[in-house]
Write an enzyme that holds these catalytic residues in place. Structure first.
Site, PDB file in Angstrom:
ATOM      1  N   SER A 155       8.577  -3.936   1.967  1.00 46.39           N
ATOM      2  CA  SER A 155       8.601  -5.258   1.343  1.00 46.39           C
ATOM      3  C   SER A 155       9.313  -6.270   2.231  1.00 46.39           C
ATOM      4  O   SER A 155       8.999  -7.463   2.203  1.00 46.39           O
ATOM      5  CB  SER A 155       9.292  -5.177  -0.024  1.00 46.39           C
ATOM      6  OG  SER A 155       8.573  -4.323  -0.894  1.00 46.39           O
TER       7      SER A 155
ATOM      8  N   ALA B 210       0.818  -1.218   0.000  1.00 43.40           N
ATOM      9  CA  ALA B 210       0.000   0.000   0.000  1.00 43.40           C
ATOM     10  C   ALA B 210       0.849   1.265   0.000  1.00 43.40           C
ATOM     11  O   ALA B 210       0.411   2.311  -0.498  1.00 43.40           O
ATOM     12  CB  ALA B 210      -0.940  -0.003   1.205  1.00 43.40           C
ATOM     13  N   GLY B 211       2.059   1.185   0.541  1.00 44.44           N
ATOM     14  CA  GLY B 211       2.952   2.341   0.499  1.00 44.44           C
ATOM     15  C   GLY B 211       3.312   2.716  -0.924  1.00 44.44           C
ATOM     16  O   GLY B 211       3.281   3.896  -1.304  1.00 44.44           O
ATOM     17  N   HIS B 212       3.661   1.719  -1.738  1.00 43.14           N
ATOM     18  CA  HIS B 212       3.942   1.984  -3.155  1.00 43.14           C
ATOM     19  C   HIS B 212       2.713   2.543  -3.859  1.00 43.14           C
ATOM     20  O   HIS B 212       2.812   3.459  -4.678  1.00 43.14           O
ATOM     21  CB  HIS B 212       4.383   0.698  -3.861  1.00 43.14           C
ATOM     22  CG  HIS B 212       5.651   0.105  -3.355  1.00 43.14           C
ATOM     23  ND1 HIS B 212       5.679  -1.025  -2.570  1.00 43.14           N
ATOM     24  CD2 HIS B 212       6.939   0.471  -3.516  1.00 43.14           C
ATOM     25  CE1 HIS B 212       6.935  -1.338  -2.288  1.00 43.14           C
ATOM     26  NE2 HIS B 212       7.721  -0.442  -2.844  1.00 43.14           N
TER      27      HIS B 212
ATOM     28  N   GLY C 184       9.181   7.736  -1.461  1.00 45.51           N
ATOM     29  CA  GLY C 184       8.656   7.685  -0.107  1.00 45.51           C
ATOM     30  C   GLY C 184       9.614   8.276   0.916  1.00 45.51           C
ATOM     31  O   GLY C 184      10.828   8.077   0.831  1.00 45.51           O
ATOM     32  N   GLU C 185       9.065   8.986   1.895  1.00 43.67           N
ATOM     33  CA  GLU C 185       9.873   9.505   2.994  1.00 43.67           C
ATOM     34  C   GLU C 185      10.363   8.386   3.908  1.00 43.67           C
ATOM     35  O   GLU C 185      11.281   8.598   4.702  1.00 43.67           O
ATOM     36  CB  GLU C 185       9.071  10.519   3.812  1.00 43.67           C
ATOM     37  CG  GLU C 185       8.818  11.816   3.068  1.00 43.67           C
ATOM     38  CD  GLU C 185       8.000  12.811   3.866  1.00 43.67           C
ATOM     39  OE1 GLU C 185       7.492  12.433   4.948  1.00 43.67           O
ATOM     40  OE2 GLU C 185       7.852  13.957   3.407  1.00 43.67           O
ATOM     41  N   LYS C 186       9.782   7.201   3.791  1.00 38.66           N
ATOM     42  CA  LYS C 186      10.233   6.075   4.617  1.00 38.66           C
ATOM     43  C   LYS C 186      11.716   5.799   4.378  1.00 38.66           C
ATOM     44  O   LYS C 186      12.463   5.503   5.308  1.00 38.66           O
ATOM     45  CB  LYS C 186       9.394   4.840   4.307  1.00 38.66           C
ATOM     46  CG  LYS C 186       9.651   3.679   5.247  1.00 38.66           C
ATOM     47  CD  LYS C 186      10.201   2.521   4.485  1.00 38.66           C
ATOM     48  CE  LYS C 186      10.648   1.433   5.452  1.00 38.66           C
ATOM     49  NZ  LYS C 186      11.421   0.406   4.747  1.00 38.66           N
TER      50      LYS C 186
END
Length: 285
Positions: A188, A35-37, A149-151
């Site tokens: 992932s 969901a992040g992607h 992403g900031e992750k």
């Protein structure tokens, strides 16, 4: 959504979109999407008319003993997720398409400063591999904007520096970290965790939250805050790699008068290495 495997097909599809006056958005990935992607693709679709995503597990950014061979390949599921998120074109090349002359003599791109320390210290050559493949993908797609992403906060800083230093006419958009309900950052690599490890994994984020809370309450002894949080990580079952408080704007070690901070960490849970970060905005003096 179309899927293409060659640079020739990619450029033809992007040229067609450009001829129709469309703005091009780009989201590079290594697949095994979550969901992040999907949130990155959704942001690109909000900002651009034609969204290109790539799936390429880049050998250049994996070090010796890392998980290149076991990195999951889930193309069919990834295609469904991309389509649902608003992607128009998937570029899915193989290594021969990306590195036609092999990787030994491949031109490398190095971004000094922001790529050093943190994950750069733990994974030598990683950010050189990232910067090289992203530069190639940017030249292949030639997007107007790209979403990261900031992750992966240090990676985002590397990409911003790369684009600025090499005068690439590409807007880089940072997307907020997506988290599970218990706070664990979506990744992932979470799929490598056992059920028991997954249950304790949110403690990594809680260790960052404890530092953020202390900073908001006026604590400025960074070394003590870090020591306390790493003790939390160890007690939860992690083996800490690093935990640092940095200036969020330039990733330099935080000074006492810095207002824009980011707390970054990496730690192993069993054999799985997890990373996370938390932005901390402090009120002015």
């Amino acid at each position: 959504m179309n899927t293409v495997k060659t640079l020739r097909e990619l450029r033809a599809a992007v040229a067609q979109a450009r001829a129709e006056g469309k703005q091009i958005g780009f989201v590079p990935t290594m697949g095994n999407l979550h969901a992040g992607h999907a949130s990155l693709v959704q942001i690109a679709a909000q900002r651009a008319d034609f969204v290109v995503a790539s799936i390429f597990v880049n050998p250049l950014q994996f070090g010796a003993g890392e998980d290149l061979d076991k990195y999951p390949r889930t193309l069919a599921a990834d295609q469904e997720r991309l389509l649902a998120a608003g992607c128009h074109l998937l570029f899915h090349p193989d290594a021969a398409e990306m590195y036609p002359h092999g990787m030994g003599d491949q031109t490398r791109v190095t971004v000094p400063g922001v790529s050093e320390g943190l994950c750069g210290a733990s994974r030598p050559g990683h950010f050189e591999g990232v910067a090289t493949v992203v530069t190639k993908l940017f030249n292949m797609v030639q997007p107007d904007l790209a979403v990261f992403g900031e992750k992966d906060y240090q990676q985002l800083a590397v990409i911003r520096a790369l684009v600025q230093d090499l005068n690439m006419p590409i807007q880089i958009i940072g997307a907020p970290t997506q988290r599970a309900e218990d706070g664990l950052a979506l990744s992932s690599r979470n799929g490598y965790l056992s059920a028991e490890q997954r249950a304790v994994a949110p403690a990594l984020y809680r260790s960052l939250q404890s530092i953020a809370e202390a900073l908001h309450h006026g604590a400025r002894d960074y070394a003590r805050l870090i020591e306390t949080a790493q003790t939390q990580q160890r007690e939860a079952g992690f083996t800490p790699d690093y935990l640092e408080i940095r200036n969020a704007l330039n990733l330099r070690p935080a000074q006492l008068d810095d207002r824009h901070l980011v707390v970054l960490t990496a730690a192993h849970l069993g054999s799985t290495r997890l990373i996370d970060n938390l932005l901390v905005e402090l009120a002015g003096q």
